[in-house]
Each structure stands twice: as structure tokens, then as C-alpha cells.
Design a protein around this motif. Structure first.
Motif, PDB file in Angstrom:
ATOM      1  N   PRO A 131       0.796  -1.232   0.000  1.00  0.00           N
ATOM      2  CA  PRO A 131       0.000   0.000   0.000  1.00  0.00           C
ATOM      3  C   PRO A 131       0.828   1.282   0.000  1.00  0.00           C
ATOM      4  O   PRO A 131       0.481   2.231  -0.703  1.00  0.00           O
ATOM      5  N   ARG A 183       2.429   1.629  -3.474  1.00  0.00           N
ATOM      6  CA  ARG A 183       1.375   1.860  -4.475  1.00  0.00           C
ATOM      7  C   ARG A 183       0.844   3.283  -4.344  1.00  0.00           C
ATOM      8  O   ARG A 183       0.629   3.964  -5.356  1.00  0.00           O
ATOM      9  N   MET A 184       0.614   3.740  -3.104  1.00  0.00           N
ATOM     10  CA  MET A 184       0.125   5.102  -2.903  1.00  0.00           C
ATOM     11  C   MET A 184       1.079   6.135  -3.497  1.00  0.00           C
ATOM     12  O   MET A 184       0.670   7.030  -4.251  1.00  0.00           O
ATOM     13  N   GLU A 208      -0.551   5.943  -7.807  1.00  0.00           N
ATOM     14  CA  GLU A 208      -1.891   6.470  -7.572  1.00  0.00           C
ATOM     15  C   GLU A 208      -1.910   7.964  -7.851  1.00  0.00           C
ATOM     16  O   GLU A 208      -1.113   8.719  -7.285  1.00  0.00           O
ATOM     17  N   ASP A 240      -4.594  10.038  -7.219  1.00  0.00           N
ATOM     18  CA  ASP A 240      -5.253  10.660  -6.077  1.00  0.00           C
ATOM     19  C   ASP A 240      -4.929   9.811  -4.848  1.00  0.00           C
ATOM     20  O   ASP A 240      -5.606   8.835  -4.538  1.00  0.00           O
ATOM     21  N   MET A 241      -3.869  10.192  -4.156  1.00  0.00           N
ATOM     22  CA  MET A 241      -3.384   9.365  -3.044  1.00  0.00           C
ATOM     23  C   MET A 241      -4.375   9.342  -1.887  1.00  0.00           C
ATOM     24  O   MET A 241      -4.568   8.310  -1.242  1.00  0.00           O
ATOM     25  N   PHE A 296      -7.143   6.909  -2.531  1.00  0.00           N
ATOM     26  CA  PHE A 296      -6.665   5.531  -2.387  1.00  0.00           C
ATOM     27  C   PHE A 296      -6.654   5.118  -0.920  1.00  0.00           C
ATOM     28  O   PHE A 296      -7.118   4.029  -0.564  1.00  0.00           O
ATOM     29  N   SER A 335     -10.048   4.523   0.571  1.00  0.00           N
ATOM     30  CA  SER A 335     -10.720   3.297   0.120  1.00  0.00           C
ATOM     31  C   SER A 335     -10.331   2.072   0.942  1.00  0.00           C
ATOM     32  O   SER A 335     -10.927   1.005   0.774  1.00  0.00           O
ATOM     33  N   GLN A 336      -9.339   2.206   1.822  1.00  0.00           N
ATOM     34  CA  GLN A 336      -8.919   1.059   2.619  1.00  0.00           C
ATOM     35  C   GLN A 336      -9.984   0.696   3.654  1.00  0.00           C
ATOM     36  O   GLN A 336     -10.671   1.558   4.203  1.00  0.00           O
TER      37      GLN A 336
END
Length: 446
Positions: free
Chosen positions: A244, A247-248, A252, A254-255, A258, A261-262
Motif C-alpha cells: 500500500p 502503491r500510494m 496512484e 489521487d493518493m 486511495f 478506500s482502505q
């Protein structure tokens, strides 16, 4: 007939093989893009923000390095695998730093207010006393072998005593004017930014309902939970490809969205887990509350403190990456520490609520925690039971801490701020020769 069929069979096998390779690539592509994004962003920032001519010497370890191809020119860095696959490009802008894919738009074109004064910037280069000079020599590893000194990787040390720069030293290739990345020291700066907004009445630390799509338990998450890492959102801070955190930062646009959404992994406020996602999400929330994004940090913090060289990088939608991406010169980092030491009073003007730093550097007990001494985005020496994280340091010491050995210590009882910046991946999990420096300095100050 068999001979005639053999080309058809071989062609079929080739198609299957190619399909497998293509399918495998697309399956692994998100993971690979975190590696290429990591390299492209860092190459861009080291070149265009820090002004360093060899970005490859400033990049933390990356398992894809043997197969990466990076090109830097005209305000952009582009990285791919073998020049073909998982390509990512980072574009430089003076106001927003380096952003993968560039910033889509500037949703907040409001002008930045005039910059105030940074009293540390104009101070003369000090002549340290012999005892302090010897401590700086140790912090730079002058007594070590060449290999050990390279592993230590110290690039800058600045010592401020009662508001005066009393000692500083820089590694070859670095000066007092070279911006350096604080990595997670940026989280502590976010605490100060939040305090600015609390003082102006725009935000309360008890504010909840931070994202409109949160209709479940996440709606109970407060600003304070994000500052103290007790949101309960699922997270993995491991810096590996495809986790994560990587990936962020590296795949991504729009961090904040993201992170939002967790799923919830723990009840809100009961479990403390270090999360760069929490801080990055917080700044997207603060941007929404203020109607600002790219100008949020410059207008509320950098300009009032007079930090003219500092750059807070943003994500692709213009929100500041408050977990990781503040670049500032060593003296500017020291000025931020001095601002905290003065409880938010700067050049005679109160910019933080009175007592903000006392509250921010007090650990609050939670049912369970993975961290030791983490308060409101600051690491602190005194635990709730009175024990000390670093027994050699004064009890009132608190600090910022960032990836690869970035440290900023504040010792109120000694009127002391110490900044240590470097590139120290080999020191992972160990003190990069800065705690003994702060302890020795604090013992002779106050």
C-alpha cells in the motif's frame, strides 16, 4: 503430414507462450509500476529540486535497478523496464515539485501571500567551539573507515541554540542551500500545518465525517486519529513493490482517495499503527476544508515562516503528499524545529494555538500500539508511565524521524534544535550517530 503440421504446432506454442508472457506482465504491471514510479520520481526530484547532477547516487535501494532505464531531461524524468515496459514519467514544477504524470490541474490558483522572515537563513556561518566541532566530526564518521563513513551517509548537521545557529557542517556536494528530502519528517510538519488551521478556526482535531463516502465505522475517524495513527484503517508500511505505501506514492494519481478506500482493520481509536497513508489522507481532508490544495502548505506554513526554498510535492490531483515529500534546506528544517520549540510563536506572532506543542508531544494511551513513543505525528522521549525511550536524552526531548536517517531533535529544556540529514539505507533500524550528538550537546546547554 507431420512435417507440414510442425510449423502450425510451433506457432501455436509460440502464441501460448506469448500470451503467457503478456498475461503475466499485465498481472504484475501494477507491482512493476511502483518500482518504475519510485525511480522516475526520485530521479526527477534529486535533479530538479535538489540540483544534484547524479540522481542515481541519491536513490534508495530498488530491486528493479538492474533492469531499469531512466532518462532525465527538460524538467522530466522517465523510467521503464528495459526501455519498454511499465513506463512512468515524473514532471517538475517549481511550486509542486515532481509529480508522476504531472498535476492534472491547479484547482486552487490563489496567490501565495508574501513570504515572512526566516531569522536563521541570514545568520552568518558560525565558528563552532572545539568541543562541538569534535561532536560534528563524530556525526560525520570522521573516525570511521571510508566504507563505514559511506554507509553512515551524513550530509548535513545544523545545531541551533536559543535561536542562533552555533554549528553546521555539510558533506561534499552539499551546501546550506541544497534542499534535502525529509521523508517522514514531513509528518511532523503536517502537525504544525494542522495547528495553523486550528488556530484560524477552519479545523478542529475532533472533526469527524472526513470523507463523504464513509458511511460505516470510518465516519468516526477524527483529525486527531489521523495525526496519531489510530484511524484503524488497514495499512502496510513495508517498502516493497506493490505494498500500500509504495502503491500510494508511486502508482496512484489521487493518493488521498486511495487511502480512504482502505477497509477498517481495527475499531477507531483503539489501535496505533504507523501509516503514511493516514497523513497523506489528512492533507487531502485539510485541502478540502480550506478550499486549497497546491497552495495549502505554502500559504499556511512556508510563507509565514519565510521558507523560500522549501517545496512540498503534490500528487496528480494537486494534494500535498504530507507523509513524505517536503524538501527544504538544512537551515529551513532547523527553522521548522525552532518554530516548534517556540510553541508556534514566530517573529513575535502566534501562529499555533497556545500549548499546541505540549499536547502534540504527549503520548495518549490506546488499547494496543505497534509504536513506542508516537504522539501527534511527533516521536517523544517520555512515555505515559514516565520511562524514557532514549535514556541519554532529556525527558522533554521530541523529534521528527524520516526514511534513510533523517532526524530533527528538539530539546526545550536546553533551548536546542539539532538537524541531521543524510542518505543512510545501510543504517536501517539503527541510530545514524545522532542521538549521542544530541545527548552531548544537551548536557552542556540549558
Amino acid at each position: 503430414m507431420r512435417r507440414r503440421r510442425r510449423p502450425t504446432v510451433l506457432l501455436g506454442l509460440l502464441v501460448l507462450l506469448l500470451a503467457g508472457v503478456v498475461g503475466g506482465y499485465w498481472y504484475e504491471r501494477p507491482l512493476l509500476r511502483t518500482g518504475t514510479g519510485y525511480a522516475a520520481h526520485n530521479a526527477c526530484a534529486v535533479t530538479f529540486i535538489a540540483g544534484r547532477g547524479r540522481p542515481e547516487s541519491d536513490l534508495p535501494p530498488n530491486p528493479l535497478v538492474p533492469v531499469l532505464t531512466t532518462r532525465v531531461n527538460d524538467g522530466e524524468a522517465s523510467t521503464s523496464i528495459a526501455g519498454l515496459l511499465a513506463r512512468q514519467s515524473a514532471t517538475y514544477d517549481r511550486a509542486t515539485g515532481c509529480t508522476l504524470g504531472g498535476v492534472e490541474k491547479d484547482p486552487d490558483p490563489a496567490p501565495i501571500p508574501p513570504f515572512g522572515a526566516d531569522p536563521l537563513e541570514s545568520q552568518a556561518v558560525p565558528k563552532a567551539d572545539p568541543a562541538t566541532e569534535a561532536l560534528l566530526d563524530e556525526a560525520f564518521g570522521d573516525d570511521l573507515t571510508d566504507a563505514a563513513r559511506a554507509d553512515l551517509g551524513t550530509r548535513a548537521v545544523v545545531v541551533v541554540e536559543h535561536g542562533r545557529v552555533v554549528a553546521e557542517r555539510y558533506a561534499d556536494g552539499f551546501t546550506r542551500d541544497t534542499p534535502q528530502l525529509g521523508w517522514s519528517m514531513t509528518k511532523s510538519v503536517t502537525n504544525l500545518l494542522t495547528g495553523r488551521l486550528v488556530l484560524e478556526g477552519t479545523v478542529k482535531v475532533t472533526d469527524a465525517g472526513l470523507r463523504p463516502e464513509w458511511m460505516d465505522d470510518r465516519s468516526r475517524i477524527t483529525v486527531d486519529d489521523l495525526l496519531r495513527m489510530t484511524s484503524g484503517l488497514a495499512w502496510d508500511e513495508t517498502y516493497d513493490l506493490g505494498t500500500p505505501i509504495t502503491r500510494m506514492l508511486y502508482d496512484e494519481r489521487d493518493m488521498g482517495a486511495f487511502v480512504a478506500s482502505q477497509r477498517s482493520a481495527h475499531p477507531v481509536g483503539t489501535y496505533q499503527q504507523y501509516s503514511s497513508g493516514s497523513t497523506t489522507l489528512l492533507c487531502s481532508v485539510l485541502g478540502a476544508k480550506t478550499g486549497a490544495s497546491t497552495s495549502l502548505v505554502p500559504s499556511r506554513l512556508l510563507a509565514p515562516l519565510g521558507l523560500r526554498h522549501a517545496v512540498m510535492e503534490t500528487d496528480g490531483v494537486g494534494n500535498p503528499v504530507c507523509s513524505s515529500y517536503l524538501w527544504a534546506t538544512p537551515r529551513e528544517w532547523a527553522a521548522i524545529g525552532q518554530f516548534a520549540l517556540q510553541d508556534g510563536v514566530w517573529e513575535g506572532r502566534r501562529l499555533l494555538p497556545e500549548g499546541w506543542m505540549r499536547e502534540s508531544t504527549t503520548v495518549k494511551a490506546v488499547a494496543a500500539s505497534e509504536e513506542v513513543g508516537y504522539a501527534s505525528s511527533w516521536w517523544v522521549n517520555r512515555l505515559p508511565d514516565g520511562t524514557l525511550v532514549q535514556p541519554s536524552l532529556p525527558a522533554d526531548t521530541y523529534w521528527m524521524q524520516g526514511h534513510d536517517g533523517q532526524r530533527l531533535f528538539v530539546v526545550p529544556s536546553a533551548g536546542l534544535v539539532v538537524v541531521r540529514l543524510g542518505f543512510s539505507p545501510a543504517m536501517s533500524g539503527r541510530d545514524p550517530a545522532v542521538v549521542p550528538l544530541v545527548a552531548a550537546l544537551a548536557s552542556t546547554r540549558g
